[in-house]
Motif scaffolding. Structure first.
Motif, PDB file in Angstrom:
ATOM      1  N   GLY A 254       0.385  -1.819  -0.112  1.00 29.81           N
ATOM      2  CA  GLY A 254       0.126   0.351   0.349  1.00 29.81           C
ATOM      3  C   GLY A 254       1.018   1.077   0.002  1.00 29.81           C
ATOM      4  O   GLY A 254       0.488   2.468   0.368  1.00 29.81           O
ATOM      5  N   THR A 255       1.716   1.355  -0.357  1.00 32.61           N
ATOM      6  CA  THR A 255       2.545   2.306  -0.135  1.00 32.61           C
ATOM      7  C   THR A 255       2.686   3.388  -1.363  1.00 32.61           C
ATOM      8  O   THR A 255       2.378   3.077  -2.195  1.00 32.61           O
ATOM      9  CB  THR A 255       4.437   1.702  -0.916  1.00 32.61           C
ATOM     10  N   SER A 256       2.502   4.442  -0.933  1.00 29.29           N
ATOM     11  CA  SER A 256       1.592   5.800  -1.718  1.00 29.29           C
ATOM     12  C   SER A 256       3.027   5.894  -3.212  1.00 29.29           C
ATOM     13  O   SER A 256       3.868   5.294  -2.981  1.00 29.29           O
ATOM     14  CB  SER A 256       2.009   6.820  -1.138  1.00 29.29           C
ATOM     15  N   ARG A 257       2.530   6.757  -4.191  1.00 32.84           N
ATOM     16  CA  ARG A 257       3.306   6.689  -5.318  1.00 32.84           C
ATOM     17  C   ARG A 257       4.873   7.593  -5.135  1.00 32.84           C
ATOM     18  O   ARG A 257       5.630   7.758  -5.628  1.00 32.84           O
ATOM     19  CB  ARG A 257       2.069   7.494  -6.292  1.00 32.84           C
ATOM     20  N   PRO A 258       3.987   8.975  -3.974  1.00 34.19           N
ATOM     21  CA  PRO A 258       5.324   9.317  -4.098  1.00 34.19           C
ATOM     22  C   PRO A 258       6.596   8.980  -3.401  1.00 34.19           C
ATOM     23  O   PRO A 258       7.698   8.660  -2.853  1.00 34.19           O
ATOM     24  CB  PRO A 258       4.840  10.792  -3.193  1.00 34.19           C
ATOM     25  N   HIS A 259       5.783   7.896  -2.137  1.00 33.29           N
ATOM     26  CA  HIS A 259       7.199   7.215  -1.306  1.00 33.29           C
ATOM     27  C   HIS A 259       7.594   6.181  -2.588  1.00 33.29           C
ATOM     28  O   HIS A 259       9.187   5.829  -2.394  1.00 33.29           O
ATOM     29  CB  HIS A 259       6.393   6.376  -0.272  1.00 33.29           C
ATOM     30  N   ARG A 260       6.916   5.590  -3.565  1.00 36.02           N
ATOM     31  CA  ARG A 260       7.649   4.108  -3.645  1.00 36.02           C
ATOM     32  C   ARG A 260       8.670   5.224  -5.034  1.00 36.02           C
ATOM     33  O   ARG A 260      10.056   4.084  -5.233  1.00 36.02           O
ATOM     34  CB  ARG A 260       6.659   3.787  -5.014  1.00 36.02           C
ATOM     35  N   ASP A 261       8.533   6.631  -5.791  1.00 41.12           N
ATOM     36  CA  ASP A 261       8.822   7.042  -6.824  1.00 41.12           C
ATOM     37  C   ASP A 261      10.377   7.105  -6.120  1.00 41.12           C
ATOM     38  O   ASP A 261      11.616   7.567  -6.247  1.00 41.12           O
ATOM     39  CB  ASP A 261       9.005   8.493  -7.217  1.00 41.12           C
TER      40      ASP A 261
END
Length: 356
Positions: A254-261
């Motif tokens: 469930g990692t947010s997109r900004p965190h993944r990036d």
């Protein structure tokens, strides 16, 4: 499919069960450890973990049911042990320091009494009534009544520790196994007191030191990123390796997109241990926020966590990683994409190859 490991002092809960694939998916709170992720990891022969932290008892029960709807394999639930309140006197000054950040994102920082027990007692009662294979504890020790009730319900109990002293205390209260968390770990370091400064002994050294003092299975955690890392802690005496950051970019997380990036963004070059977001020491990607506020955050948990929660949520919505809690271990650059089950199997294949 599983091997049962004898545990000194085990009660009705039996022994800690080591999965065929001796990999444990870290119970990452805040929405990362979704039921889909937990089920995928357990389904691959390892041990998935739901994070009970920050959830109500009812919401945790829903997530337990969701995992069971996806796999019949064993999985665990992690709980945050409530600590003594403290640090309230410094909250007003920190709130004032963060006000310009809040204004930037158009949010209001909460006031009043920000201490809570994270619905801990209700969650324990729920897990007694509807037991899971493993219940683990972070930030402290379960009480004697909780240990007895969860054991009687059939759960094995694991306590997260960061030092020899914490390990001995955990075994004394009846832990069936320990999660030994080294300084390289992403997210919160599980010191049993919010005021404590976490130790700096490297994970293999910490595992070996604890193994000399206690006679329960040890799960090693902290900065582990690939199969070679897993092989190393198994050779140091652990029965399994716990990984969290390694799963942050998987499909089911469930990692947010900004965190993944941010995990692959060359602008983020290192991690740092900071109290800026929650008041507890936690490892995150070094950012403008951690550099500006880390030295001023009071040692007050969960008050600082609740104080900064609206700000962090607004930063996610705005796609502003510099103000987010980008939890990450030291091996963050090795986090991979793809299905979590594939990653789990690949990690174990790599570990076996590393040992010859």
């Amino acid at each position: 499919m599983v091997e049962r490991v004898g545990v000194a002092g085990s009660g009705a809960g039996g022994a800690f069960v080591v999965p065929v694939v001796p990999v444990v998916q870290a119970p990452m709170a805040g929405g990362v450890a979704t039921p889909e992720l937990v089920a995928a990891v357990s389904g691959a022969g390892a041990l998935g973990f739901l994070a009970g932290g920050y959830l109500s008892a009812d919401r945790l029960a829903e997530q337990v049911a969701a995992v069971r709807g996806r796999t019949d394999r064993p999985f665990g639930v992690n709980l945050f042990v409530p600590g003594e309140r403290g640090g309230d006197d410094a909250l007003a000054a920190y709130r004032a320091e963060l006000r310009p950040e809040a204004e930037r994102f158009g949010v209001t920082l909460p006031e009043g009494d920000l201490y809570d027990r994270d619905d801990y007692d209700a969650k324990v009662r729920g897990l007694v009534a509807d037991p899971v294979a493993v219940v683990s504890f972070t930030f402290g020790l379960p009480g004697a009544e909780e240990v007895a009730a969860l054991r009687a319900a059939g759960s094995a109990l694991v306590v997260t520790v960061t030092s020899v002293a914490e390990a001995e205390a955990a075994v004394a209260v009846g832990a069936d196994a320990l999660c030994v968390q080294g300084p390289e770990a992403g997210g919160h370091r599980s010191t049993h007191r919010v005021d404590d400064e976490p130790g700096t002994a490297p994970l293999p050294e910490l595992v070996a030191g604890i193994a000399r003092r206690v006679r329960v299975p040890l799960v090693a955690a902290g900065g582990l990123a690939d199969g070679r890392d897993i092989a190393g802690v198994l050779q140091a005496g652990a029965v399994a390796a716990q990984l969290g950051t390694a799963y942050l970019r998987t499909d089911e997380a469930g990692t947010s997109r900004p965190h993944r990036d941010a995990l692959v963004d060359p602008a983020f070059t290192a991690t740092t241990v900071t109290r800026a977001f929650t008041g507890r020491p936690a490892r995150a990607l070094r950012s403008v926020f951690t550099e500006a506020h880390g030295a001023h955050a009071p040692r007050a948990y969960p008050q600082v966590h609740r104080l900064t929660a609206p700000l962090r949520a607004a930063a996610v919505r705005a796609g502003a990683p510099e103000a987010m809690a980008l939890w990450a271990g030291t091996g963050f650059r090795h986090a991979r994409t793809g299905p979590a089950a594939d990653l789990t199997r690949a990690l174990w294949d790599e570990a076996r190859s590393a040992t010859g």
